[in-house]
Design a protein around this motif. Structure first.
Motif, mmCIF file in Angstrom:
data_model
loop_
_atom_site.group_PDB
_atom_site.id
_atom_site.type_symbol
_atom_site.label_atom_id
_atom_site.label_comp_id
_atom_site.label_asym_id
_atom_site.label_seq_id
_atom_site.Cartn_x
_atom_site.Cartn_y
_atom_site.Cartn_z
ATOM 1 N N PRO A 49 0.826 -1.208 0.000
ATOM 2 C CA PRO A 49 0.000 0.000 0.000
ATOM 3 C C PRO A 49 0.861 1.259 0.000
ATOM 4 O O PRO A 49 2.056 1.223 0.312
ATOM 5 N N SER A 50 0.251 2.369 -0.343
ATOM 6 C CA SER A 50 0.929 3.650 -0.119
ATOM 7 C C SER A 50 1.005 3.869 1.386
ATOM 8 O O SER A 50 0.098 3.493 2.133
ATOM 9 N N LEU A 51 2.096 4.465 1.840
ATOM 10 C CA LEU A 51 2.259 4.570 3.289
ATOM 11 C C LEU A 51 2.959 5.856 3.683
ATOM 12 O O LEU A 51 3.628 6.508 2.877
ATOM 13 N N ALA A 52 2.800 6.173 4.958
ATOM 14 C CA ALA A 52 3.558 7.239 5.599
ATOM 15 C C ALA A 52 4.159 6.663 6.869
ATOM 16 O O ALA A 52 3.480 5.954 7.621
ATOM 17 N N VAL A 53 5.428 6.943 7.085
ATOM 18 C CA VAL A 53 6.080 6.565 8.337
ATOM 19 C C VAL A 53 6.043 7.787 9.249
ATOM 20 O O VAL A 53 6.540 8.857 8.889
ATOM 21 N N LEU A 54 5.445 7.619 10.404
ATOM 22 C CA LEU A 54 5.299 8.711 11.361
ATOM 23 C C LEU A 54 6.246 8.475 12.535
ATOM 24 O O LEU A 54 6.195 7.432 13.193
ATOM 25 N N VAL A 55 7.111 9.445 12.791
ATOM 26 C CA VAL A 55 8.097 9.337 13.867
ATOM 27 C C VAL A 55 7.834 10.442 14.889
ATOM 28 O O VAL A 55 8.178 11.607 14.660
ATOM 29 N N PRO A 56 7.203 10.133 16.025
ATOM 30 C CA PRO A 56 7.055 11.137 17.074
ATOM 31 C C PRO A 56 8.385 11.333 17.787
ATOM 32 O O PRO A 56 9.056 10.350 18.135
ATOM 33 N N ALA A 57 8.786 12.575 18.000
ATOM 34 C CA ALA A 57 10.113 12.831 18.561
ATOM 35 C C ALA A 57 10.056 13.990 19.543
ATOM 36 O O ALA A 57 9.556 15.064 19.222
ATOM 37 N N LEU B 68 7.721 10.365 4.852
ATOM 38 C CA LEU B 68 8.380 10.170 6.146
ATOM 39 C C LEU B 68 8.197 11.450 6.943
ATOM 40 O O LEU B 68 8.768 12.488 6.620
ATOM 41 N N LEU B 69 7.360 11.386 7.964
ATOM 42 C CA LEU B 69 6.960 12.563 8.733
ATOM 43 C C LEU B 69 7.467 12.462 10.166
ATOM 44 O O LEU B 69 7.173 11.497 10.871
ATOM 45 N N VAL B 70 8.215 13.457 10.585
ATOM 46 C CA VAL B 70 8.673 13.564 11.971
ATOM 47 C C VAL B 70 7.835 14.632 12.665
ATOM 48 O O VAL B 70 7.723 15.756 12.169
ATOM 49 N N VAL B 71 7.241 14.275 13.786
ATOM 50 C CA VAL B 71 6.515 15.240 14.600
ATOM 51 C C VAL B 71 7.436 15.662 15.736
ATOM 52 O O VAL B 71 7.682 14.895 16.673
ATOM 53 N N ALA B 72 7.988 16.871 15.628
ATOM 54 C CA ALA B 72 8.845 17.416 16.682
ATOM 55 C C ALA B 72 7.922 17.969 17.767
ATOM 56 O O ALA B 72 7.366 19.056 17.647
ATOM 57 N N ASP B 73 7.763 17.208 18.827
ATOM 58 C CA ASP B 73 6.713 17.459 19.809
ATOM 59 C C ASP B 73 7.273 18.140 21.058
ATOM 60 O O ASP B 73 8.046 17.540 21.812
ATOM 61 N N ASN B 74 6.911 19.412 21.257
ATOM 62 C CA ASN B 74 7.352 20.160 22.436
ATOM 63 C C ASN B 74 8.864 20.091 22.619
ATOM 64 O O ASN B 74 9.366 19.923 23.741
ATOM 65 N N CYS B 75 9.586 20.223 21.530
ATOM 66 C CA CYS B 75 11.043 20.092 21.573
ATOM 67 C C CYS B 75 11.703 21.386 22.046
ATOM 68 O O CYS B 75 11.292 22.484 21.679
ATOM 69 N N ARG B 76 12.770 21.215 22.813
ATOM 70 C CA ARG B 76 13.576 22.338 23.272
ATOM 71 C C ARG B 76 14.961 22.307 22.645
ATOM 72 O O ARG B 76 15.859 23.024 23.065
ATOM 73 N N ASP B 77 15.140 21.438 21.672
ATOM 74 C CA ASP B 77 16.427 21.332 21.008
ATOM 75 C C ASP B 77 16.226 21.442 19.498
ATOM 76 O O ASP B 77 15.188 21.905 19.034
ATOM 77 N N ALA B 78 17.200 20.982 18.723
ATOM 78 C CA ALA B 78 17.175 21.135 17.267
ATOM 79 C C ALA B 78 16.638 19.894 16.558
ATOM 80 O O ALA B 78 17.060 19.586 15.440
ATOM 81 N N THR B 79 15.703 19.194 17.177
ATOM 82 C CA THR B 79 15.141 17.993 16.555
ATOM 83 C C THR B 79 14.568 18.301 15.171
ATOM 84 O O THR B 79 14.827 17.576 14.206
ATOM 85 N N ALA B 80 13.764 19.353 15.064
ATOM 86 C CA ALA B 80 13.110 19.683 13.792
ATOM 87 C C ALA B 80 14.142 19.984 12.704
ATOM 88 O O ALA B 80 14.032 19.499 11.571
ATOM 89 N N VAL B 81 15.150 20.780 13.039
ATOM 90 C CA VAL B 81 16.186 21.134 12.055
ATOM 91 C C VAL B 81 16.944 19.887 11.614
ATOM 92 O O VAL B 81 17.195 19.679 10.412
ATOM 93 N N GLY C 128 2.622 14.171 25.745
ATOM 94 C CA GLY C 128 2.528 12.730 25.594
ATOM 95 C C GLY C 128 2.521 12.320 24.140
ATOM 96 O O GLY C 128 2.173 13.091 23.244
ATOM 97 N N LYS C 129 2.892 11.082 23.920
ATOM 98 C CA LYS C 129 3.033 10.580 22.562
ATOM 99 C C LYS C 129 1.715 10.545 21.806
ATOM 100 O O LYS C 129 1.678 10.734 20.591
ATOM 101 N N GLY C 130 0.612 10.295 22.518
ATOM 102 C CA GLY C 130 -0.682 10.247 21.851
ATOM 103 C C GLY C 130 -1.003 11.544 21.140
ATOM 104 O O GLY C 130 -1.549 11.540 20.021
ATOM 105 N N TYR C 131 -0.676 12.667 21.769
ATOM 106 C CA TYR C 131 -0.934 13.965 21.134
ATOM 107 C C TYR C 131 -0.048 14.154 19.903
ATOM 108 O O TYR C 131 -0.473 14.748 18.903
ATOM 109 N N ALA C 132 1.194 13.656 19.959
ATOM 110 C CA ALA C 132 2.080 13.755 18.806
ATOM 111 C C ALA C 132 1.550 12.919 17.648
ATOM 112 O O ALA C 132 1.574 13.358 16.484
ATOM 113 N N LEU C 133 1.071 11.717 17.938
ATOM 114 C CA LEU C 133 0.501 10.881 16.887
ATOM 115 C C LEU C 133 -0.715 11.556 16.255
ATOM 116 O O LEU C 133 -0.886 11.536 15.028
ATOM 117 N N ASP C 134 -1.543 12.147 17.095
ATOM 118 C CA ASP C 134 -2.736 12.825 16.578
ATOM 119 C C ASP C 134 -2.350 13.999 15.685
ATOM 120 O O ASP C 134 -2.962 14.208 14.619
#
Length: 399
Positions: A43-51, A75-88, A107-113
């Motif tokens: 199938p078509s897919l997306a990989v979701l990485v909460p971080a 490939l999607l990274v959710v930089a969740d409430n990060c205080r560092d350079a995760t997004a960059v 919490g991870k559930g909010y990042a997944l959502d």
């Protein structure tokens, strides 16, 4: 037989059920794993990485996942409430990035959502694969769980293996063995019995259309286990795929391990009462034995916790018998303990080979004391806030 004897017998029989479930899963897991054919359609897919604050390793995670992507995959990274350079770091490594800032909803559930909603706005694929930022999922494993999820039209969980650090202590080797039994041995045995499995939080695939039937946005300590139970109640119990493996390192520091175990066990214990009854009622109402199997599996506590509970109940039964009570509760608890010991020996032979040694048992009292402390904190002041597990080389971090 007095009413107290009957009560103790009923309690002992109820406590024996999780032991029998564990024993059945262990016995079914003993035969060697055989190769399984790959499902035909991808199938078509997306990989979701909460971080959350994963700048140090998110680039390596993204680099490991990219070879498994096909044309049109995301490939999607959710930089969740990060205080560092995760997004960059994630963008530089080639991932699509969503940044979420909401310190009140942690919490991870909010990042997944947040990730799911972003994908829904920008083009939802057929399948969503979730991989934690500190985990490795080989391209072949990614392909396998995505194909199997599409073939079954339901959630699929890969085998989640936690690797001990080099020169691991005896206590750490015992803890690693316990997680292997929980994350691989028991799900494998259950799948061979035709039972569903729980979701381990990383290395799972689910058709995206099913996510509309459950609520992802929550701060529960065991949001992964909760998601699997919610999907089961919605009519889609997760299935186990032992041929695909996702790996992560077990925390080396004692404080980090204790924090991780506390989160897992308090989260698990807090779900038993709300969900076991719901699953059993749904099983009876729908005539679906898979839901009853999930309810029974949910009631199986982690190995050390289960052994503590059984030993404590056996001690009470022995004290009651010594005071002149009936022997029935003592016989039941003794038989239950014997079955548990046999199951643990079989599990050690199958899943502990090369991992634990006989001399490691000397660390068992320390492991038991730690588990007793976790259980005591659950009874007195249970953990409710999500806490990020400290990585190697870091200081304690709250998230």
């Amino acid at each position: 037989m007095t009413l107290i004897d009957l009560f103790f017998c009923a309690l002992a029989l109820a406590a024996a059920v999780p032991v029998l479930v564990l024993a059945a899963q262990v016995v079914a897991s003993l035969p060697p794993l055989r190769p399984a054919p790959m499902a035909a359609r991808r199938p078509s897919l997306a990989v979701l990485v909460p971080a959350h604050d994963e700048a140090g390793q998110i680039a390596a995670t993204v680099a490991a996942l990219r070879p498994g992507l096909g044309p049109g995959d995301r490939l999607l990274v959710v930089a969740d409430n990060c205080r560092d350079a995760t997004a960059v770091a994630a963008r530089t490594a080639g991932a699509e990035v969503v940044e979420r800032h909401d310190p009140e909803r942690r919490g991870k559930g909010y990042a997944l959502d947040a990730g799911y909603r972003h994908l829904a706005r920008t083009g939802l694929p057929e399948t969503l694969v979730v991989v934690d930022a500190d985990c490795a999922l080989a391209p072949a494993a990614l392909d396998r769980i995505a194909r199997l999820s599409a073939a079954l039209d339901g959630p699929v969980q890969a085998a989640y293996r936690l690797e001990p650090p080099p020169q691991a202590s005896s206590a750490l080797r015992l803890a690693t063995f316990a997680t292997v039994v929980k994350q691989i041995g028991r799900p494998l045995g259950g799948s061979r019995l035709g039972w569903p499995c729980g979701i381990s939080g990383t290395g799972f695939a689910v058709p995206t259309r099913l996510l509309a039937t459950v609520g992802l946005a929550n701060g529960h300590l065991a949001e992964d286990l909760k998601l699997g139970l919610d999907l089961a109640l919605a009519g889609h119990p997760p299935r186990f795929c032992p041929q695909a493996e996702v790996t992560s390192a077990l925390p080396a520091g004692a404080a980090a391990r204790r924090a991780q175990q506390t989160r897992w066990e308090h989260g698990h214990l807090s779900l038993i009462l709300p969900y076991a009854g719901r699953l059993l009622r749904a099983a009876l109402h729908r005539g679906d034995a898979r839901l009853a199997a999930m309810a029974l599996d949910l009631c199986v506590l982690p190995l050390v916790t289960l052994a503590l509970a059984e030993a404590g109940l056996a001690g009470l039964a022995l004290a009651w018998w010594a005071l002149g009570g009936g022997a029935g509760p003592l016989l039941i608890t003794a038989a239950s303990l014997a079955i548990l010991v046999l199951a643990l020996c079989l599990a050690a032979r199958r899943w502990g080979r090369g991992l634990v040694r006989w001399q490691d048992l000397a660390a068992a009292p320390r492991l038991v004391a730690g588990k007793a402390g976790i259980l005591a904190r659950f009874a007195v002041r249970r953990q409710t806030d999500w806490v990020r597990t400290e990585r190697a080389g870091e200081g304690p971090t709250m998230g």
